[in-house]
Design a protein around this motif. Structure first.
Motif, mmCIF file in Angstrom:
data_model
loop_
_atom_site.group_PDB
_atom_site.id
_atom_site.type_symbol
_atom_site.label_atom_id
_atom_site.label_comp_id
_atom_site.label_asym_id
_atom_site.label_seq_id
_atom_site.Cartn_x
_atom_site.Cartn_y
_atom_site.Cartn_z
ATOM 1 N N SER A 72 29.525 -1.983 -4.983
ATOM 2 C CA SER A 72 28.160 -2.813 -5.208
ATOM 3 C C SER A 72 27.439 -3.167 -3.790
ATOM 4 C CB SER A 72 28.464 -4.341 -5.806
ATOM 5 O OG SER A 72 29.189 -5.147 -4.854
ATOM 6 N N VAL A 73 26.079 -3.218 -4.098
ATOM 7 C CA VAL A 73 25.153 -3.456 -2.629
ATOM 8 C C VAL A 73 24.061 -4.361 -3.191
ATOM 9 C CG1 VAL A 73 23.743 -1.469 -3.214
ATOM 10 C CG2 VAL A 73 23.954 -2.322 -0.783
ATOM 11 N N SER A 74 23.749 -5.407 -2.303
ATOM 12 C CA SER A 74 22.733 -6.234 -2.471
ATOM 13 C C SER A 74 21.701 -6.320 -1.586
ATOM 14 C CB SER A 74 23.169 -7.634 -2.430
ATOM 15 O OG SER A 74 24.110 -7.632 -3.651
ATOM 16 N N ASN A 75 20.411 -6.329 -1.747
ATOM 17 C CA ASN A 75 19.200 -6.200 -0.674
ATOM 18 C C ASN A 75 18.192 -7.101 -1.315
ATOM 19 O OD1 ASN A 75 17.687 -4.731 -2.487
ATOM 20 N ND2 ASN A 75 18.931 -2.917 -1.658
ATOM 21 N N GLY A 76 17.291 -7.695 -0.552
ATOM 22 C CA GLY A 76 16.012 -8.355 -1.018
ATOM 23 C C GLY A 76 14.923 -7.896 -0.202
ATOM 24 N N PHE A 77 13.746 -8.066 -0.694
ATOM 25 C CA PHE A 77 12.381 -7.844 -0.057
ATOM 26 C C PHE A 77 11.295 -8.734 -0.733
ATOM 27 C CE2 PHE A 77 12.925 -5.368 -4.022
ATOM 28 C CZ PHE A 77 11.611 -5.487 -4.630
ATOM 29 N N ILE A 78 10.147 -8.954 -0.117
ATOM 30 C CA ILE A 78 8.918 -9.859 -0.473
ATOM 31 C C ILE A 78 7.904 -8.883 -1.186
ATOM 32 C CG2 ILE A 78 7.441 -11.239 0.095
ATOM 33 C CD1 ILE A 78 9.067 -12.417 2.344
ATOM 34 N N ASP A 79 7.752 -9.128 -2.274
ATOM 35 C CA ASP A 79 6.667 -8.234 -2.979
ATOM 36 C C ASP A 79 5.275 -8.706 -2.232
ATOM 37 O OD1 ASP A 79 5.878 -7.771 -6.562
ATOM 38 O OD2 ASP A 79 5.072 -6.981 -4.602
ATOM 39 N N PRO A 80 4.490 -7.453 -1.619
ATOM 40 C CA PRO A 80 3.233 -7.920 -0.938
ATOM 41 C C PRO A 80 2.190 -8.396 -2.033
ATOM 42 C CG PRO A 80 3.602 -5.627 -1.256
ATOM 43 C CD PRO A 80 5.060 -6.258 -1.825
ATOM 44 N N THR A 81 2.314 -7.839 -3.170
ATOM 45 C CA THR A 81 1.045 -8.181 -4.196
ATOM 46 C C THR A 81 1.052 -9.607 -4.627
ATOM 47 O OG1 THR A 81 2.691 -7.464 -5.940
ATOM 48 C CG2 THR A 81 0.863 -5.897 -4.900
ATOM 49 N N SER A 83 3.597 -11.886 -3.367
ATOM 50 C CA SER A 83 4.208 -12.884 -1.989
ATOM 51 C C SER A 83 5.259 -13.731 -2.678
ATOM 52 C CB SER A 83 3.102 -13.701 -1.353
ATOM 53 O OG SER A 83 2.098 -12.923 -0.941
ATOM 54 N N THR A 84 6.244 -13.109 -3.421
ATOM 55 C CA THR A 84 7.469 -13.684 -3.991
ATOM 56 C C THR A 84 8.593 -13.125 -3.455
ATOM 57 O OG1 THR A 84 7.329 -12.498 -5.952
ATOM 58 C CG2 THR A 84 6.410 -14.628 -5.921
ATOM 59 N N TYR A 85 9.732 -13.665 -3.318
ATOM 60 C CA TYR A 85 10.884 -12.842 -2.843
ATOM 61 C C TYR A 85 11.740 -12.301 -3.905
ATOM 62 C CZ TYR A 85 15.432 -12.207 -0.668
ATOM 63 O OH TYR A 85 16.810 -11.933 -0.460
ATOM 64 N N VAL A 86 12.123 -10.989 -4.041
ATOM 65 C CA VAL A 86 12.881 -10.318 -5.005
ATOM 66 C C VAL A 86 14.165 -9.958 -4.366
ATOM 67 C CG1 VAL A 86 12.649 -8.354 -6.646
ATOM 68 C CG2 VAL A 86 10.516 -9.665 -5.920
ATOM 69 N N SER A 87 15.308 -10.536 -5.018
ATOM 70 C CA SER A 87 16.649 -9.865 -4.739
ATOM 71 C C SER A 87 16.869 -9.212 -5.591
ATOM 72 C CB SER A 87 17.536 -11.052 -4.860
ATOM 73 O OG SER A 87 17.584 -11.722 -5.978
ATOM 74 N N GLN A 88 17.690 -7.816 -5.292
ATOM 75 C CA GLN A 88 18.170 -6.760 -6.262
ATOM 76 C C GLN A 88 19.554 -6.546 -5.655
ATOM 77 O OE1 GLN A 88 16.905 -2.666 -5.620
ATOM 78 N NE2 GLN A 88 15.937 -2.991 -7.694
ATOM 79 N N SER A 89 20.617 -6.603 -6.719
ATOM 80 C CA SER A 89 22.069 -6.037 -6.808
ATOM 81 C C SER A 89 22.150 -4.921 -7.695
ATOM 82 C CB SER A 89 22.867 -7.270 -7.072
ATOM 83 O OG SER A 89 23.990 -6.969 -7.073
ATOM 84 N N VAL A 90 22.969 -4.027 -7.059
ATOM 85 C CA VAL A 90 23.196 -2.700 -7.714
ATOM 86 C C VAL A 90 24.642 -2.702 -7.730
ATOM 87 C CG1 VAL A 90 22.852 -0.099 -7.956
ATOM 88 C CG2 VAL A 90 21.054 -1.631 -7.179
ATOM 89 N N THR A 91 25.448 -2.350 -9.013
ATOM 90 C CA THR A 91 26.681 -2.204 -8.968
ATOM 91 C C THR A 91 27.022 -1.025 -9.701
ATOM 92 O OG1 THR A 91 27.247 -4.550 -9.154
ATOM 93 C CG2 THR A 91 29.118 -3.322 -10.090
ATOM 94 N N ARG A 92 28.210 -0.086 -9.073
ATOM 95 C CA ARG A 92 28.420 1.150 -9.537
ATOM 96 C C ARG A 92 29.847 1.148 -10.095
ATOM 97 N NH1 ARG A 92 25.342 5.635 -8.090
ATOM 98 N NH2 ARG A 92 26.621 6.702 -9.443
ATOM 99 N N LEU A 93 30.104 1.747 -11.494
ATOM 100 C CA LEU A 93 31.250 1.731 -12.005
ATOM 101 C C LEU A 93 31.673 3.181 -12.257
ATOM 102 C CD1 LEU A 93 31.381 -1.250 -14.450
ATOM 103 C CD2 LEU A 93 32.085 -1.166 -12.202
ATOM 104 N N ALA A 94 32.986 3.659 -11.896
ATOM 105 C CA ALA A 94 33.195 4.856 -12.349
ATOM 106 C C ALA A 94 34.437 4.742 -13.357
ATOM 107 C CB ALA A 94 33.789 5.655 -10.893
#
Length: 579
Positions: A72-81, A83-94
């Protein structure tokens, strides 16, 4: 037309209200062959800082698959349109399929702000699948390791046995397997049971032979589904060295039932607690005694929290020294753990030493057992009462011992004749003591006679000018001045030779010499003198040091590190206060 507009408005409102939390799952494809690995991508996107994730991502039923990899990996960014914080988490399963045909993958669940979000279930199609042994294979395709766990559903801190087997078509490969490393994980306590190799089973898995390499015990300390990492080993040959890793195993750790007593910590199994006085002499006020708290039984006895001795105004208790006699076997961890406490009574009379309340969870009956407190009644005597209770023979023995310790010589080591306290009186010992006293008295008279005769024949020497009174006092004080460094060197030698009884005797002599320098007879008077002349810090250091010496002197087990630290403190303090 009007109904369509209303439907579109409701749809937009629902998208706006629920679009701030998004949970989706995407497979890399929908149709797989038997050799393909199914890759799933689960994406969680949260918009805004007011959302709080309350649970981990909960997986659906994967009983028809082998979970061979995750990340899994997590990151975050601020939407410029916006101006809100967006957190995103991606999990990969095999995943590796166990059977062919149409298989349904259920919903993934997560709880955010007391609301459960889930994905929609979907189907995948598996073509013909090859039968495989459920073992992990190494790069050489010749040796396999497999970890089997007897009970995959246990309570928190309840043990379960794991068995590691090696599989190979060639029995010659078994002797090449070495350097077994058991799994290490924060939520698991692992203890080896046996690394003895078993007999080789020539047909355990079809056309492959097998052998048991290791047996170990697992104590999961967290509830929920726990993944036990694979066991690794190395395969050594003349040409190369490979590493092989076993399969992972998931166990279900059940949470302990509710309604536990307040005194319950983490003890799971079946235990008994007892407390006993380990000192053979009578308890005396302000003198240390040894009290042992013993916990015996079967369970997580090595990593559980032991019951302590409760504090009381009647006595002072110090941190214990822990010793254990525990064996790990196929049925569990059994044995006993001893906590050796040093306790100093503060008052005369009967004092009651109590342990903290102790409770444990018994997995066999699925109930909590509260053992309550264990008590030990000790009758403490004052110093005057101890002296009054001694018999005449005991007093004679004590005076004899004191004399022998004081008049020790390098020619005759009289301390070896020291009388030991015994319950039965022996007349032979008394006669020996009287004979030694008479011999020493006669030797003393002969020595005084020789000195007197020597003075009569001594030549008259011109007397030295007396000088002033101050000079005379200075010369006398200089002649009587002792060198504490000699004591320090002697104490260092005694510590290296582990002659701790002589070590503490020499310290008492050093303390008496320093007190005599200041004409202070008792320890209490000397401490008051230090407080008035050297300051309260030095007086407190002297009080703390004498107390540490008493504790180490009567401790049942003396450690080299403790005596070394004590010697450093003695050198530091007496270098300051000695004249």
């Amino acid at each position: 037309m009007q109904y369509r507009i209303t439907y579109i408005l409701f749809l937009l409102v629902s998208v706006i209200s629920y679009g701030q939390v998004s949970l989706t799952v995407t497979p890399d494809k929908t149709s797989y062959s038997g050799k393909d690995v199914i890759n799933l991508s689960i994406v969680l996107e949260v918009e805004g800082n007011e959302y709080s994730q309350q649970t981990k991502l909960r997986l659906p039923d994967f009983s028809k698959f082998n979970l061979i990899g995750t990340g899994s990996v997590s990151n975050g960014f601020i939407d410029p349109t916006t101006s809100t914080y967006v957190s995103q988490s991606v999990t990969r399963l095999a995943l590796e399929p166990k059977e062919k045909g149409k298989i349904k993958i259920g919903s993934f669940l997560i709880t955010i702000n007391n609301k459960i979000y889930k994905t929609e279930p979907f189907d995948i199609f598996i073509k013909d699948i090859e039968k495989k042994a459920s073992v992990a294979e190494n790069t050489s395709k010749n040796v396999y390791l497999n970890m089997e766990i007897e009970d995959k559903e246990v309570y928190q801190n309840q043990p379960t046995i794991a068995v590691l087997k090696v599989y190979s078509k060639s029995m010659d490969n078994f002797r090449k397997v070495r350097n077994i490393h058991l799994p290490e994980q924060e939520n698991l306590d692992v203890y080896p049971v046996s690394f003895a190799k078993s007999e080789i089973d020539p047909s355990d898995n079809g056309n492959m032979a097998s052998q048991i390499l290791a047996v170990f015990m697992l104590f999961p300390n967290e509830s929920g589904y726990v993944d036990v990492p694979g066991v690794s080993a190395s395969i050594n040959s003349y040409s190369h060295k490979n590493k092989v890793v076993s399969n992972k195993v998931k166990i279900n750790v059940k949470k302990l039932p509710e309604g536990s007593p307040e005194c319950f910590k983490n003890a799971v199994g079946n235990f008994n607690v007892s407390v006993a006085n380990a000192s053979t002499e009578k308890a005396e006020v302000k003198k240390p005694i040894n009290v042992v708290v013993k916990v015996s039984g079967e369970g997580n006895i090595k990593n559980m929290e032991l019951p302590k001795i409760a504090e009381s105004p009647d006595y002072e208790v110090f941190a214990p020294k822990i010793t254990s006699k525990v064996s790990v076997g196929m049925t569990g961890m059994k044995g006993e753990v001893l906590a050796n406490y040093v306790i100093i009574p503060k008052k005369a009379g009967e004092i009651v030493i109590k342990t903290e309340q102790f409770a444990f969870f018994d997995p066999s009956s699925k109930e909590y057992v509260d053992l309550g407190q264990e008590t030990l009644a000790v009758n403490a005597f004052s110093h005057e009462q101890i002296l009054e209770s001694r018999t005449t023979v005991e007093k004679v023995n004590e005076y004899t011992n004191t004399f022998l310790e004081t008049v020790n010589t390098p020619v005759l080591k009289t301390t070896s004749f020291k009388v030991k306290e015994k319950s039965k009186f022996h007349w032979n010992i008394l006669f020996i003591n009287i004979t030694i006293l008479l011999v020493l008295f006669i030797a003393y008279l002969l020595f005084k006679t020789w000195q007197k005769n020597r003075r009569t024949v001594k030549e008259t020497v011109p007397s030295k000018p007396l000088g002033s009174i101050a000079e005379t006092e200075s010369e006398i004080r200089e002649s009587l001045k002792m060198d504490v460094n000699d004591y320090f060197s002697y104490l260092e030698n005694l510590k290296d030779n582990e002659d701790y009884q002589k070590f503490f005797q020499t310290f008492d002599e050093l303390d008496l010499e320093v007190r005599n320098q200041y004409s202070q007879s008792s320890v209490e008077d000397f401490r008051n003198f230090l407080e008035s002349s050297k300051g309260s810090a030095v007086a407190e250091e002297y009080r703390s040091l004498t107390q540490k010496v008493q504790i180490e002197k009567y401790a049942p087990v003396k450690s080299v590190e403790g005596i070394d630290e004590l010697l450093k403190a003695i050198v530091n303090l007496y270098s300051q206060i000695s004249k």
